[in-house]
Motif scaffolding. Structure first.
Motif, PDB file in Angstrom:
ATOM      1  N   ALA A 144       0.802  -1.170   0.015  1.00  0.00           N
ATOM      2  CA  ALA A 144      -0.125   0.051   0.196  1.00  0.00           C
ATOM      3  C   ALA A 144       1.025   1.251   0.015  1.00  0.00           C
ATOM      4  CB  ALA A 144      -0.859   0.026   1.309  1.00  0.00           C
ATOM      5  N   VAL A 145       2.035   1.302   0.890  1.00  0.00           N
ATOM      6  CA  VAL A 145       2.788   2.444   0.854  1.00  0.00           C
ATOM      7  C   VAL A 145       3.545   2.667  -0.608  1.00  0.00           C
ATOM      8  CG1 VAL A 145       4.930   3.436   1.991  1.00  0.00           C
ATOM      9  CG2 VAL A 145       3.073   2.471   3.150  1.00  0.00           C
ATOM     10  N   THR A 146       3.896   1.789  -1.037  1.00  0.00           N
ATOM     11  CA  THR A 146       4.641   1.879  -2.286  1.00  0.00           C
ATOM     12  C   THR A 146       3.609   2.216  -3.318  1.00  0.00           C
ATOM     13  OG1 THR A 146       6.392   0.188  -1.577  1.00  0.00           O
ATOM     14  CG2 THR A 146       6.075   0.737  -3.991  1.00  0.00           C
ATOM     15  N   GLU A 147       2.564   1.808  -3.522  1.00  0.00           N
ATOM     16  CA  GLU A 147       1.546   2.070  -4.352  1.00  0.00           C
ATOM     17  C   GLU A 147       1.200   3.849  -4.128  1.00  0.00           C
ATOM     18  OE1 GLU A 147      -3.031   0.703  -5.804  1.00  0.00           O
ATOM     19  OE2 GLU A 147      -2.465   0.213  -3.796  1.00  0.00           O
ATOM     20  N   GLU A 153       3.749  10.088  -7.130  1.00  0.00           N
ATOM     21  CA  GLU A 153       5.039  10.662  -8.025  1.00  0.00           C
ATOM     22  C   GLU A 153       4.577  10.534  -9.725  1.00  0.00           C
ATOM     23  OE1 GLU A 153       8.893  11.907  -8.934  1.00  0.00           O
ATOM     24  OE2 GLU A 153       7.756  11.600  -6.978  1.00  0.00           O
ATOM     25  N   TRP A 154       3.706   9.821  -9.982  1.00  0.00           N
ATOM     26  CA  TRP A 154       3.352   9.615 -11.559  1.00  0.00           C
ATOM     27  C   TRP A 154       1.675   9.608 -11.468  1.00  0.00           C
ATOM     28  CZ3 TRP A 154       6.867   5.694  -9.873  1.00  0.00           C
ATOM     29  CH2 TRP A 154       8.214   6.248 -10.239  1.00  0.00           C
ATOM     30  N   PRO A 155       1.056  10.819 -11.156  1.00  0.00           N
ATOM     31  CA  PRO A 155      -0.245  10.671 -10.914  1.00  0.00           C
ATOM     32  C   PRO A 155      -1.123  10.514 -12.439  1.00  0.00           C
ATOM     33  CG  PRO A 155       0.484  12.814 -10.667  1.00  0.00           C
ATOM     34  CD  PRO A 155       1.687  11.951 -10.599  1.00  0.00           C
ATOM     35  N   ASP A 156      -0.522  10.914 -13.384  1.00  0.00           N
ATOM     36  CA  ASP A 156      -1.105  10.704 -14.679  1.00  0.00           C
ATOM     37  C   ASP A 156      -0.765   9.514 -15.397  1.00  0.00           C
ATOM     38  OD1 ASP A 156      -2.376  13.449 -14.127  1.00  0.00           O
ATOM     39  OD2 ASP A 156      -0.537  14.346 -14.911  1.00  0.00           O
ATOM     40  N   ALA A 157       0.068   8.866 -14.971  1.00  0.00           N
ATOM     41  CA  ALA A 157       0.499   7.615 -15.635  1.00  0.00           C
ATOM     42  C   ALA A 157      -0.673   6.557 -15.730  1.00  0.00           C
ATOM     43  CB  ALA A 157       1.996   7.022 -15.184  1.00  0.00           C
ATOM     44  N   SER A 158      -0.570   5.611 -16.373  1.00  0.00           N
ATOM     45  CA  SER A 158      -1.470   4.520 -16.539  1.00  0.00           C
ATOM     46  C   SER A 158      -0.932   3.380 -16.083  1.00  0.00           C
ATOM     47  CB  SER A 158      -2.009   4.123 -18.027  1.00  0.00           C
ATOM     48  OG  SER A 158      -2.670   2.966 -18.046  1.00  0.00           O
ATOM     49  N   GLY A 165      -2.342   6.878 -11.941  1.00  0.00           N
ATOM     50  CA  GLY A 165      -1.377   7.105 -10.481  1.00  0.00           C
ATOM     51  C   GLY A 165      -2.566   7.912  -9.346  1.00  0.00           C
ATOM     52  N   GLU A 166      -3.248   8.822  -9.797  1.00  0.00           N
ATOM     53  CA  GLU A 166      -4.056   9.439  -8.721  1.00  0.00           C
ATOM     54  C   GLU A 166      -5.129   8.550  -8.406  1.00  0.00           C
ATOM     55  OE1 GLU A 166      -6.599  13.743  -8.810  1.00  0.00           O
ATOM     56  OE2 GLU A 166      -5.836  12.867 -10.632  1.00  0.00           O
ATOM     57  N   GLU A 167      -5.534   7.654  -9.253  1.00  0.00           N
ATOM     58  CA  GLU A 167      -6.606   6.709  -8.690  1.00  0.00           C
ATOM     59  C   GLU A 167      -5.871   5.666  -7.838  1.00  0.00           C
ATOM     60  OE1 GLU A 167     -10.064   5.885 -12.054  1.00  0.00           O
ATOM     61  OE2 GLU A 167      -7.721   5.627 -12.976  1.00  0.00           O
ATOM     62  N   HIS A 168      -4.754   5.291  -8.202  1.00  0.00           N
ATOM     63  CA  HIS A 168      -4.220   4.384  -7.035  1.00  0.00           C
ATOM     64  C   HIS A 168      -3.761   4.858  -5.821  1.00  0.00           C
ATOM     65  CE1 HIS A 168      -3.168   0.544  -9.132  1.00  0.00           C
ATOM     66  NE2 HIS A 168      -3.774   1.386 -10.464  1.00  0.00           N
ATOM     67  N   VAL A 169      -3.505   6.437  -5.717  1.00  0.00           N
ATOM     68  CA  VAL A 169      -3.330   7.107  -4.541  1.00  0.00           C
ATOM     69  C   VAL A 169      -4.630   6.750  -3.532  1.00  0.00           C
ATOM     70  CG1 VAL A 169      -2.953   9.280  -3.250  1.00  0.00           C
ATOM     71  CG2 VAL A 169      -1.578   8.885  -5.296  1.00  0.00           C
ATOM     72  N   GLY A 170      -5.505   6.705  -4.162  1.00  0.00           N
ATOM     73  CA  GLY A 170      -7.001   6.606  -3.460  1.00  0.00           C
ATOM     74  C   GLY A 170      -7.243   5.231  -2.959  1.00  0.00           C
ATOM     75  N   PHE A 171      -6.857   4.367  -3.850  1.00  0.00           N
ATOM     76  CA  PHE A 171      -7.151   2.938  -3.313  1.00  0.00           C
ATOM     77  C   PHE A 171      -5.768   2.531  -2.204  1.00  0.00           C
ATOM     78  CE2 PHE A 171      -7.427   1.938  -8.135  1.00  0.00           C
ATOM     79  CZ  PHE A 171      -8.637   2.340  -8.121  1.00  0.00           C
ATOM     80  N   ALA A 172      -4.727   3.201  -2.267  1.00  0.00           N
ATOM     81  CA  ALA A 172      -3.662   2.809  -1.338  1.00  0.00           C
ATOM     82  C   ALA A 172      -4.293   3.533   0.036  1.00  0.00           C
ATOM     83  CB  ALA A 172      -2.240   3.468  -1.934  1.00  0.00           C
ATOM     84  N   LYS A 173      -4.593   4.707  -0.110  1.00  0.00           N
ATOM     85  CA  LYS A 173      -4.930   5.543   1.247  1.00  0.00           C
ATOM     86  C   LYS A 173      -5.991   4.824   2.025  1.00  0.00           C
ATOM     87  CE  LYS A 173      -5.652   9.833   1.144  1.00  0.00           C
ATOM     88  NZ  LYS A 173      -5.919  11.379   0.723  1.00  0.00           N
ATOM     89  N   GLU A 174      -6.957   4.069   1.319  1.00  0.00           N
ATOM     90  CA  GLU A 174      -7.909   3.358   1.816  1.00  0.00           C
ATOM     91  C   GLU A 174      -7.320   2.324   2.707  1.00  0.00           C
ATOM     92  OE1 GLU A 174     -12.120   0.992   0.986  1.00  0.00           O
ATOM     93  OE2 GLU A 174     -10.763   1.410  -0.777  1.00  0.00           O
ATOM     94  N   ARG A 175      -6.495   1.694   1.937  1.00  0.00           N
ATOM     95  CA  ARG A 175      -5.761   0.450   2.705  1.00  0.00           C
ATOM     96  C   ARG A 175      -4.721   0.918   3.831  1.00  0.00           C
ATOM     97  NH1 ARG A 175      -4.621  -0.809  -2.399  1.00  0.00           N
ATOM     98  NH2 ARG A 175      -2.290  -1.647  -1.841  1.00  0.00           N
TER      99      ARG A 175
END
Length: 705
Positions: A144-147, A153-158, A165-175
């Motif tokens: 979760a922390v690495t995600e 770091e790469w919010p717009d990357a797929s 990346g921005e969506e993955h920040v949301g997933f990681a924060k939840e966990r």
């Protein structure tokens, strides 16, 4: 003419059986486990570069080809999604964030490609099956922390699953939030593990140092959980002086997950010694440690903002480490029982529910197996090597009717023993020794990597008993239990009662019909074996004494396996090959190969462990006193008298001290460092000792010290 309803019924039965057989056949033929070839070089030179990066000149990074070659092993490990690749990813994201400003563009691109192509959670299926373990407590926070950091770091990357990346920040924060909350309120599932705590501390350190300002509230909560883990380490560490005259702290306690080296000695298995020495500024050795998890913590711990450290272990915890009391009694409660998991609404498909359930390693127990199968099927996880056997019960009549729980309760498979449930731990420490027990911990159940009781006498010597999970020719001989004992402790005395299994359990490959103790003769200064035929052995290490007394309801025989008649040299060598290399080397260098103390005979065994010291008199005084103590063992009831106390322990029923039932259902914390008790689920925890105070308010995200 036959009754048409009979024909219809017959057709339905044939269709039902046929469909189940077809599904079973498909599962067996096509649902195969993924076992990638592991990388030969592990992390390559990533760890070396991470360790040296704060001393490397900028010119080093101008040679992009060399940096690329040094990263090759790490990138490959993450790319093929080898199990434990999240360990590597944890180091890689730190290396990138520390050195981004001086990495060549092609090196930055390599790292970006690798980390955005990784799979960070079980529900992120991207068409590739893998055999990574995402679910255990330490893996949860590592991924979760690495995600989170990669997404920032790469919010717009797929990323691999097509999400940004921005969506993955949301997933990681939840966990991350779920993980922190569960640790604060329930404690660690892998409680007091000197093997796995470092794997929690490293990603926690990365988060504290690199999380962005907009998530400062989360960072404060992570610091609170970091304090909690250091409270665990301080309260469970036995202080001693090593041969060089340095004070050391042996984090050796009853634990939810330990391996042989972890529990055999502080020298061989305490992965946290360097962390403690860094925090307490004890000695210089920690300065040269290049372990990737330790480097993550050290780098964070030494970092400052405007001259102020971004995190410090609070003073009160340092005071607890150095408690000079003649004796310390620490009681604590960690984790949840399966019934509490249900009661608290933590069985379900939501992220926080899956994290708590699977963080306990609970998969096949009757309370959760239907939920497990639903989640595995939904997220296409049956190809995972760890989970592949679940395909055997992924059959629609069972899953449609949610009857797997009934089946699990009926057959009680041995896999139920992987679950780490709530532990009420009692720890007793003096200047001479430490003894710790998970009190009355699920007697008779299967077990996996648990260690219910342990006594530490010196840096290289801890003693424990078990009913082995496997015989010595099959490995895992010194890890976990075949059946858990009914184990209780009061101060320096532990009484553990074992039932010897009569038949093999469901999914259990075989059984071992004896109990044993790890008792390495050569590591003691003196061992008395004159009373083995009476079930006694005595050892002295410096000024510390130990007695083990084994009792059986039959004709029990106590002996070292190395002394057993008919055991060939080849078998003994095979036995030694099944123990951890560093433990074997320690035993062999002692000059005496006796370490496996076997007790066989009868259907139930009791082991009494009593510790003493020079303050009780001479070693001979101790031996004579132990031999004079009254005891009996009948109908699974141990009665024992020592030190003016009377102990009555009835298997899986009660523990009485001087005729009174002992309550071992502990609060979250019960010790001299809190005011009375801190109840489980408390929002605020306050620790005080030697004039220092720490107040942790998780709900408000505040820590005051």
């Amino acid at each position: 003419m036959k009754n048409p309803w009979t024909i219809v019924a017959l057709v339905l039965v044939v269709a039902l059986v046929g469909s189940v057989l077809l599904q079973f056949g498909y599962n067996m033929i096509f649902v195969t486990p993924v076992a990638y070839e592991t990388t030969k070089g592990g992390d390559g030179k990533l760890t070396e570069m991470l360790y040296l990066s704060d001393t490397l000149e900028d010119a080093y990074f101008e040679d992009a080809d060399t940096v690329s070659q040094n990263l090759e092993g790490a990138l490959e490990r993450i790319d093929i999604r080898e199990d434990c690749a999240d360990f590597t990813a944890c180091g890689l994201i730190r290396f990138y964030l520390e050195n981004e400003h001086r990495l060549a563009e092609e090196n930055k691109a390599e790292i970006k490609r690798c980390l955005t192509g990784f799979k960070y959670w079980m529900d992120q299926y991207d068409g590739r099956a893998d055999s990574m373990c995402h679910w255990s407590e330490n893996h949860q926070i590592l991924f979760a922390v690495t995600e989170y950091l990669a997404g920032k770091e790469w919010p717009d990357a797929s990323f691999a699953d097509g999400k940004t990346g921005e969506e993955h920040v949301g997933f990681a924060k939840e966990r991350i939030n779920a993980w922190m909350e569960q640790r604060f309120y329930y404690g660690f599932n892998e409680y007091y593990s000197n093997n796995y705590y470092p794997e929690n501390i490293a990603p926690m350190a990365n988060f504290i140092q690199f999380a962005r300002a907009e998530d400062s509230a989360m960072v404060e909560r992570m610091k609170i959980v970091m304090d909690i883990i250091w409270i665990d380490i301080a309260t469970q560490s036995y202080k001693y002086v090593d041969e060089s005259g340095n004070t050391q702290y042996a984090f050796m306690s009853a634990s939810g997950r330990m391996y042989m080296d972890n529990k055999s000695s502080d020298d061989t298995g305490n992965r946290l010694r360097h962390y403690i020495n860094l925090v307490l500024q004890n000695g210089e050795e920690y300065k040269t440690v290049d372990n990737r998890f330790f480097v993550c913590f050290k780098r964070m711990y030494e970092s400052t903002v405007n001259g102020e450290p971004i995190y410090e272990v609070p003073d009160v915890i340092k005071e607890i480490f150095n408690d000079e009391s003649e004796k310390q009694i620490v009681k604590s409660s960690n984790g949840l029982t399966l019934s509490e998991l249900v009661e608290y609404g933590l069985v379900g498909q939501d992220v926080n529910q899956i994290m708590m359930q699977m963080g306990m390693e609970a998969f096949t127990n009757k309370e959760v197996i239907d939920n497990s199968i639903t989640y595995l099927r939904k997220n296409k996880l049956f190809n995972n090597e760890f989970l592949n056997d679940f395909k055997l019960v992924n059959l629609w009549p069972l899953t449609l009717t949610n009857t797997l729980g009934f089946v699990s309760g009926l057959i009680n498979p041995s896999t139920n023993g992987k679950t780490i449930q709530r532990a009420n731990v009692y720890t007793y420490q003096t200047p001479y020794y430490s003894m710790s027990t998970s009190q009355q911990y699920f007697a008779g159940d299967y077990a996996d990597q648990h260690q219910v009781n342990i006594s530490t006498l010196a840096s290289n010597l801890s003693i424990y008993t078990a009913q082995p999970m496997r015989n010595s020719s099959r490995g895992q001989y010194w890890v976990g239990y075949g059946r858990l004992p009914y184990s209780v402790q009061d101060e320096n005395i532990n009484i553990s009662i074992y039932t010897i299994p009569e038949k093999i359990g469901m999914l259990e490959p075989h059984i071992v019909k004896y109990t044993h103790a790890y008792f390495p003769v050569g590591l003691f200064d003196e061992v008395i074996t004159d009373y083995l035929d009476q079930g006694f052995i005595f050892g002295r290490k410096g000024d510390t004494y130990i007695m083990l007394h084994a009792i059986s309801d039959g004709n029990g025989k106590l002996m070292f396996k190395n002394d057993m008649s008919g055991v060939s040299a080849e078998d003994l060598e095979s036995d030694r090959s099944k123990i951890k290399d560093n433990v074997r080397e320690m035993i062999e260098s002692s000059g005496d190969l006796r370490y496996d103390l076997i007790f066989e005979g009868g259907s139930t065994h009791a082991w009494i462990t009593e510790l003493g010291s020079i303050e009780d008199g001479s070693f001979n005084d101790f031996i004579n006193k132990m031999l004079e103590n009254e005891f009996n063992f009948d109908n699974m009831l141990v009665n024992y008298e020592s030190n003016g106390k009377t102990y009555s322990v009835k298997y899986d029923e009660y523990f009485k001290l001087n005729g009174e039932i002992v309550d071992t259902n502990y609060a979250r914390y019960e010790n001299d460092y809190v005011d009375g008790k801190v109840e489980r689920g408390a929002d605020v925890i306050e620790f005080s000792f030697n004039g220092k105070t720490l107040i942790l308010n998780y709900n408000e995200g505040k820590r005051e010290n």
